[in-house]
Design an enzyme around this catalytic site. Structure first.
Site, PDB file in Angstrom:
ATOM      1  CE  LYS A  13      20.620  63.322  13.202  1.00  0.00           C
ATOM      2  NZ  LYS A  13      20.259  61.926  12.802  1.00  0.00           N
ATOM      3  NE  ARG A  88      25.052  58.982   9.677  1.00  0.00           N
ATOM      4  CZ  ARG A  88      24.074  59.356   9.821  1.00  0.00           C
ATOM      5  NH1 ARG A  88      24.208  61.483   9.363  1.00  0.00           N
ATOM      6  NH2 ARG A  88      22.993  59.017   9.044  1.00  0.00           N
ATOM      7  NE  ARG A 127      12.434  60.789   8.068  1.00  0.00           N
ATOM      8  CZ  ARG A 127      13.806  60.935   8.218  1.00  0.00           C
ATOM      9  NH1 ARG A 127      14.224  61.590   8.572  1.00  0.00           N
ATOM     10  NH2 ARG A 127      14.235  60.134   8.130  1.00  0.00           N
ATOM     11  NE  ARG A 161      15.752  59.755   4.721  1.00  0.00           N
ATOM     12  CZ  ARG A 161      16.544  60.431   5.600  1.00  0.00           C
ATOM     13  NH1 ARG A 161      16.208  61.684   6.334  1.00  0.00           N
ATOM     14  NH2 ARG A 161      17.460  59.352   5.837  1.00  0.00           N
ATOM     15  NE  ARG A 172      18.172  55.737   7.930  1.00  0.00           N
ATOM     16  CZ  ARG A 172      17.030  56.370   8.138  1.00  0.00           C
ATOM     17  NH1 ARG A 172      16.297  55.236   7.503  1.00  0.00           N
ATOM     18  NH2 ARG A 172      17.055  57.417   8.638  1.00  0.00           N
TER      19      ARG A 172
HETATM   20  P1  AP5 Z   1      13.960  63.591  11.222  1.00  0.00           P
HETATM   21  O1  AP5 Z   1      14.036  65.375  12.427  1.00  0.00           O
HETATM   22  O2  AP5 Z   1      14.232  63.825  10.170  1.00  0.00           O
HETATM   23  O3  AP5 Z   1      15.552  62.868  12.281  1.00  0.00           O
HETATM   24  P2  AP5 Z   1      16.808  63.193  12.124  1.00  0.00           P
HETATM   25  O4  AP5 Z   1      17.112  62.908  13.869  1.00  0.00           O
HETATM   26  O5  AP5 Z   1      16.586  64.154  10.963  1.00  0.00           O
HETATM   27  O6  AP5 Z   1      16.354  61.792  11.297  1.00  0.00           O
HETATM   28  P3  AP5 Z   1      17.201  61.089   9.445  1.00  0.00           P
HETATM   29  O7  AP5 Z   1      16.394  60.204   9.555  1.00  0.00           O
HETATM   30  O8  AP5 Z   1      17.374  62.504   8.994  1.00  0.00           O
HETATM   31  O9  AP5 Z   1      18.274  60.640  10.536  1.00  0.00           O
HETATM   32  P4  AP5 Z   1      19.896  60.227   9.378  1.00  0.00           P
HETATM   33  O10 AP5 Z   1      21.090  60.500  10.655  1.00  0.00           O
HETATM   34  O11 AP5 Z   1      19.840  58.723   9.874  1.00  0.00           O
HETATM   35  O12 AP5 Z   1      19.503  60.325   8.187  1.00  0.00           O
HETATM   36  P5  AP5 Z   1      21.095  61.338   7.541  1.00  0.00           P
HETATM   37  O13 AP5 Z   1      19.894  62.042   6.427  1.00  0.00           O
HETATM   38  O14 AP5 Z   1      21.509  61.849   8.342  1.00  0.00           O
HETATM   39  O15 AP5 Z   1      12.892  63.386  12.155  1.00  0.00           O
HETATM   40  C1  AP5 Z   1      11.473  61.996  12.235  1.00  0.00           C
HETATM   41  C2  AP5 Z   1      10.617  61.909  12.218  1.00  0.00           C
HETATM   42  O16 AP5 Z   1      10.102  62.043  13.478  1.00  0.00           O
HETATM   43  C3  AP5 Z   1       9.627  62.979  11.371  1.00  0.00           C
HETATM   44  O17 AP5 Z   1       9.102  62.835  10.666  1.00  0.00           O
HETATM   45  C4  AP5 Z   1       9.272  63.914  12.352  1.00  0.00           C
HETATM   46  O18 AP5 Z   1       8.058  64.965  11.953  1.00  0.00           O
HETATM   47  C5  AP5 Z   1       8.825  63.581  13.508  1.00  0.00           C
HETATM   48  N1  AP5 Z   1       9.821  63.820  14.572  1.00  0.00           N
HETATM   49  C6  AP5 Z   1      10.814  64.794  14.561  1.00  0.00           C
HETATM   50  N2  AP5 Z   1      11.250  65.446  16.143  1.00  0.00           N
HETATM   51  C7  AP5 Z   1       9.695  64.490  16.813  1.00  0.00           C
HETATM   52  C8  AP5 Z   1       9.182  64.270  18.257  1.00  0.00           C
HETATM   53  N3  AP5 Z   1       9.676  65.023  19.417  1.00  0.00           N
HETATM   54  N4  AP5 Z   1       8.505  64.000  18.955  1.00  0.00           N
HETATM   55  C9  AP5 Z   1       7.653  62.904  17.197  1.00  0.00           C
HETATM   56  N5  AP5 Z   1       7.798  63.664  16.272  1.00  0.00           N
HETATM   57  C10 AP5 Z   1       8.901  64.033  16.338  1.00  0.00           C
HETATM   58  O19 AP5 Z   1      21.509  60.619   6.668  1.00  0.00           O
HETATM   59  C11 AP5 Z   1      20.692  59.059   5.419  1.00  0.00           C
HETATM   60  C12 AP5 Z   1      22.118  58.515   5.283  1.00  0.00           C
HETATM   61  O20 AP5 Z   1      23.068  59.254   4.163  1.00  0.00           O
HETATM   62  C13 AP5 Z   1      23.076  57.593   6.072  1.00  0.00           C
HETATM   63  O21 AP5 Z   1      22.640  56.438   6.324  1.00  0.00           O
HETATM   64  C14 AP5 Z   1      24.146  57.949   5.846  1.00  0.00           C
HETATM   65  O22 AP5 Z   1      23.938  56.195   4.170  1.00  0.00           O
HETATM   66  C15 AP5 Z   1      24.358  58.564   4.899  1.00  0.00           C
HETATM   67  N6  AP5 Z   1      25.070  60.071   5.672  1.00  0.00           N
HETATM   68  C16 AP5 Z   1      24.582  61.520   5.419  1.00  0.00           C
HETATM   69  N7  AP5 Z   1      25.716  61.551   6.518  1.00  0.00           N
HETATM   70  C17 AP5 Z   1      26.518  60.499   6.407  1.00  0.00           C
HETATM   71  C18 AP5 Z   1      27.682  60.812   7.319  1.00  0.00           C
HETATM   72  N8  AP5 Z   1      28.042  62.066   7.855  1.00  0.00           N
HETATM   73  N9  AP5 Z   1      29.174  60.012   6.881  1.00  0.00           N
HETATM   74  C19 AP5 Z   1      28.639  58.070   6.212  1.00  0.00           C
HETATM   75  N10 AP5 Z   1      27.649  58.671   6.123  1.00  0.00           N
HETATM   76  C20 AP5 Z   1      26.350  59.718   5.722  1.00  0.00           C
END
Ligand code: AP5
Length: 217
Positions: A13, A88, A127, A161, A172
């Site tokens: 994402k 979410r 990552r 991270r 997660r």
């Molecule tokens: P990346 O693009 O970083 O993936 P992502 O989907 O953004 O993954 P996240 O881990 O950031 O999502 P998340 O939902 O767990 O975390 P968030 O920060 O929202 O890609 C991952 C890796 O793969 C990278 O190294 C990239 O280079 C590689 N890659 C990407 N595309 C690729 C491809 N096509 N092929 C190969 N490699 C690829 O949330 C973190 C925490 O915050 C949560 O756990 C929760 O505690 C809290 N939180 C955040 N939002 C909320 C909410 N709305 N409600 C409640 N808690 C929340």
């Protein structure tokens, strides 16, 4: 155009949102990034959510809805918003609908990024990001052009991270299946859901998302 990128942790994402910001002048609203910023600047809210995030659990709806409300009412987004990691839960999805109505905006589409769980472990554990400018990388799939040097800002201050480990990833993923995956049915029923193959290359996924956005622009 206002869109949601929906998918499990590591679906890509953030990677795709960053491209849309560059290519379409959109504004990325990542609740994960907002919460991490609060955590690292040591605000009262940041300290409150730190442990929850490190364990991979969800932060309360009240906190994240408040963060999004603040951005929606203040950010200037001529190219539209990308909601990344929000909503979410069903309560967050309902709240987003109300907030968008309040500011006179609409949600144009929701793009689901489909990825197998087995691919996520590799994506998450490999990552890393630039500690200076936040650019995202992967040890295998997206290496910096010069080893150890950020492509964007030239610094060599990379970090991982705290929740990018196999233990937190299990929590997660569980949160995704329990709390977030019901949103697929929610947006499908509203006729707003599209789905792309998130297992393709980064370029390939970008192309599929562009195709999905073309159907609503
Ligand atoms: P990346 O693009 O970083 O993936 P992502 O989907 O953004 O993954 P996240 O881990 O950031 O999502 P998340 O939902 O767990 O975390 P968030 O920060 O929202 O890609 C991952 C890796 O793969 C990278 O190294 C990239 O280079 C590689 N890659 C990407 N595309 C690729 C491809 N096509 N092929 C190969 N490699 C690829 O949330 C973190 C925490 O915050 C949560 O756990 C929760 O505690 C809290 N939180 C955040 N939002 C909320 C909410 N709305 N409600 C409640 N808690 C929340």
């Amino acid at each position: 155009m206002n869109i949601i990128l929906l998918g499990p942790p590591g679906a890509g994402k953030g990677t795709q949102a960053a491209r849309l910001v560059e290519e379409r002048n959109m504004v990325q609203l990542s609740t994960g990034d907002m919460l991490r910023a609060a955590k690292s600047s040591g605000t009262e809210m940041g300290n409150m959510v730190a442990g929850v995030m490190d364990r991979g659990e969800l932060v309360t709806d009240e906190i994240v809805i408040g963060l999004i409300e603040e951005q929606l009412t203040t950010a200037d987004a001529a190219g539209g918003f990308i909601f990344d990691g929000f909503p979410r839960t069903l309560a967050q999805a309902d709240a987003l609908g109300v907030l968008l109505d309040k500011v006179g905006k609409t949600l144009d589409t929701v793009v689901e990024m489909r990825v197998d769980d087995s691919a996520l472990v590799k994506r998450i554990t490999g990552r890393f990001t630039c500690g200076n400018c936040g650019a995202g990388y992967h040890e295998e799939f997206k290496k910096p052009r010069v080893d150890g040097v950020c492509d964007e800002c030239g610094k060599s201050d990379f970090k991982k991270r705290a929740d990018d480990n196999e233990e937190s990833l299990k929590t997660r993923l569980m949160a995704y299946y329990k709390e977030t995956s019901p949103l697929l049915g929610y947006y499908y029923a509203k006729g707003q859901l599209q789905s792309v193959d998130g297992l393709a290359s980064i370029e390939g996924v970008a192309g599929s998302i562009a195709g999905a956005l073309d159907t609503v622009s």
